[in-house]
Motif scaffolding. Sequence first.
Motif, PDB file in Angstrom:
ATOM      1  N   GLU A 170       3.261  13.120   2.849  1.00 13.49           N
ATOM      2  CA  GLU A 170       3.186  13.484   1.430  1.00 13.49           C
ATOM      3  C   GLU A 170       4.571  13.798   0.861  1.00 13.49           C
ATOM      4  N   VAL A 200       4.129  -3.399  -7.639  1.00 12.83           N
ATOM      5  CA  VAL A 200       5.443  -2.806  -7.340  1.00 12.83           C
ATOM      6  C   VAL A 200       6.531  -3.846  -7.077  1.00 12.83           C
ATOM      7  N   PRO A 256       0.791  -1.242   0.000  1.00 13.13           N
ATOM      8  CA  PRO A 256       0.000   0.000   0.000  1.00 13.13           C
ATOM      9  C   PRO A 256       0.819   1.285   0.000  1.00 13.13           C
ATOM     10  N   GLY A 267       9.278  -4.217  -1.512  1.00 15.49           N
ATOM     11  CA  GLY A 267      10.428  -3.398  -1.862  1.00 15.49           C
ATOM     12  C   GLY A 267      11.432  -3.306  -0.731  1.00 15.49           C
ATOM     13  N   GLY A 290       2.436   4.589  -0.755  1.00 18.88           N
ATOM     14  CA  GLY A 290       2.117   5.566  -1.797  1.00 18.88           C
ATOM     15  C   GLY A 290       0.640   5.654  -2.108  1.00 18.88           C
ATOM     16  N   THR A 291      -0.159   4.906  -1.365  1.00 15.40           N
ATOM     17  CA  THR A 291      -1.609   5.024  -1.505  1.00 15.40           C
ATOM     18  C   THR A 291      -2.166   5.465  -0.142  1.00 15.40           C
ATOM     19  N   GLU A 292      -3.425   5.806  -0.107  1.00 15.07           N
ATOM     20  CA  GLU A 292      -4.009   6.203   1.171  1.00 15.07           C
ATOM     21  C   GLU A 292      -4.245   5.000   2.082  1.00 15.07           C
ATOM     22  N   ARG A 351       2.436  -1.156 -11.416  1.00 17.06           N
ATOM     23  CA  ARG A 351       2.006  -0.046 -10.556  1.00 17.06           C
ATOM     24  C   ARG A 351       1.211  -0.538  -9.345  1.00 17.06           C
ATOM     25  N   MET A 386       5.287   9.738  -2.093  1.00 15.17           N
ATOM     26  CA  MET A 386       4.462   9.969  -3.279  1.00 15.17           C
ATOM     27  C   MET A 386       5.041   9.362  -4.552  1.00 15.17           C
ATOM     28  N   HIS A 387       6.375   9.215  -4.573  1.00 18.23           N
ATOM     29  CA  HIS A 387       7.002   8.679  -5.790  1.00 18.23           C
ATOM     30  C   HIS A 387       7.494   7.252  -5.609  1.00 18.23           C
ATOM     31  N   TYR A 388       7.078   6.651  -4.511  1.00 16.77           N
ATOM     32  CA  TYR A 388       7.540   5.289  -4.212  1.00 16.77           C
ATOM     33  C   TYR A 388       7.210   4.323  -5.346  1.00 16.77           C
ATOM     34  N   ARG A 389       6.030   4.488  -5.915  1.00 20.85           N
ATOM     35  CA  ARG A 389       5.568   3.513  -6.905  1.00 20.85           C
ATOM     36  C   ARG A 389       6.018   3.828  -8.335  1.00 20.85           C
ATOM     37  N   ASP A 390       6.774   4.909  -8.474  1.00 20.73           N
ATOM     38  CA  ASP A 390       7.157   5.319  -9.831  1.00 20.73           C
ATOM     39  C   ASP A 390       8.170   4.373 -10.472  1.00 20.73           C
ATOM     40  N   VAL A 391       9.024   3.831  -9.642  1.00 21.32           N
ATOM     41  CA  VAL A 391      10.093   2.994 -10.198  1.00 21.32           C
ATOM     42  C   VAL A 391       9.969   1.584  -9.640  1.00 21.32           C
ATOM     43  N   THR A 392      10.045   0.627 -10.523  1.00 27.25           N
ATOM     44  CA  THR A 392       9.941  -0.769 -10.099  1.00 27.25           C
ATOM     45  C   THR A 392      11.187  -1.519 -10.585  1.00 27.25           C
TER      46      THR A 392
END
Lengths: 367, 123
Positions: free
Chosen positions: A288, A313, A249, A317, A251-253, A310, A293-299
């Motif tokens: 925030e 992930v 979860p 990680g 990077g998500t609420e 996405r 917020m950018h945790y999920r940007d790179v896999t």
Amino acid sequence: MAHSRPKRYALAIELTSYCNQKCGYCYNDFREDGGKSLGSLPTEELLALVDRALTEVEFDHVTLTGGEPFARADIFDVMDVAKRHGVGIQIISNGGLITEAMATRLAPYKPSFVQVTLDGATKEQHEAHVGEGHYDKTLRGISLLKMQGVTVVGCTVISRKNAKELGAILDQFRRLGVTSVALSRFSPAGYATRNVAELLPSRSDMIEALSQAEVRGRDHKMQVQVTMPMPPCVIEHSDFPNVRFGGCPIGTEMQEFALGPKGELRNCTLHTEVIGDGHTQSFAELVEAPAVMHYRDVTPEFCAPCPHKRTCVGGCGAAGVAVMGKSNPLDPFVAQHVDDGFRAALKEARRGEAALVPANRLRRASV
Amino acid sequence: MSEQDSDDGRKSPDEDSERADHDAILARRKWLIASALAGVALATEGCDRVKSVLGIDQPPPPEQVTADPMPCLSQVPETPPQPCLSPMIAPQPCLAPPIPRACLSIAPQRLDPPRPPPRRRPR
């Protein structure tokens, strides 16, 4: 216009770095020296910090953990703060320090549940994971909580050692009157990285464990939920319709942040990287922060072409960074089957030919 | 010779299982990727064309292979979600995993600054 607080699902408060058990799978980095070098915050400081966190961010609930949260007598003061803010309470414990007086005092707080871990259906098997002398204490803790009407949820950390015995462990839970069980899996972050070769379950191990869980879900209506990510390239979730699965979860609420024993905020209890210091920074800003917020940007590289990257992930990680390193942090649960170098290192370690040195230990050695 | 090899040179059950795990993951990954491509191809080519090109079975709907984000390590509460999140989480039976709604979606957009170049992996 009033500024609304950010909403997040949960805050895991690591009340203390001390634990009475010595679990080989412990993801706490501070388990290294039994928490001695880290210690805990003084009561007043801890309560003020929790109060501010719950004021600045709208959390659904707090999860009280550690170390062993019942090692702190002021756990009830922390629950008072949570109650005052109207947030729910969950507790993760090994059950071994729970006394009758504690269980009696806990009941009126109506925690959603106390989650207690059992890693074997027998004393020998459980203690092979957590250290000697704990099995009977854990069973007693479960019994005391249930006698006071406190909801107990079970937990089993599936490892290479116990995966094939999961059915017997679930049966044991059922005999104890515990019918909801969180299935964790050995995820080598923090201290646990030193036991990768010994404990990391394979895909086949996991399928065997899930098959046994599926039967208990189907035939005995046990509520079995996998609480660590199981990447869809490894496990076909729909093969186990009576087992529930979730994804990471961060990077998500739905994220469960970790507030460490020194007041540092991290992305989750397994991650060691600190987002910021709760003493000096606003929790509303920290939740925030770019690291969130950018945790999920790179896999990981292996996941690059996957359409589910996405949501998935790449699994855990935290374990990926700890074992494989930051440059390509593929979850070791996946990497053991698809990364030739890691697979070979695991084999050598299991034959006793060479020690497997995970990335976090390399970092430690180079500091 | 590996200690897992048997005397007559055949592979041990452990090695067989290791090979099976390796092959299964790669095959499944290929299938997941192909399913995404098929989604695109379906729009232009139709089912038969996709099957013949990719040489795989038709992919399932995406919801069968994804998982909702949820906290690791602990069960979801038996009690219903607290008020602050109740509008976002569908009522559900005990212990069912929470389902993120639109406002719980990944990486809320309102706060996304321009993305930094991918020099380093952030975790």
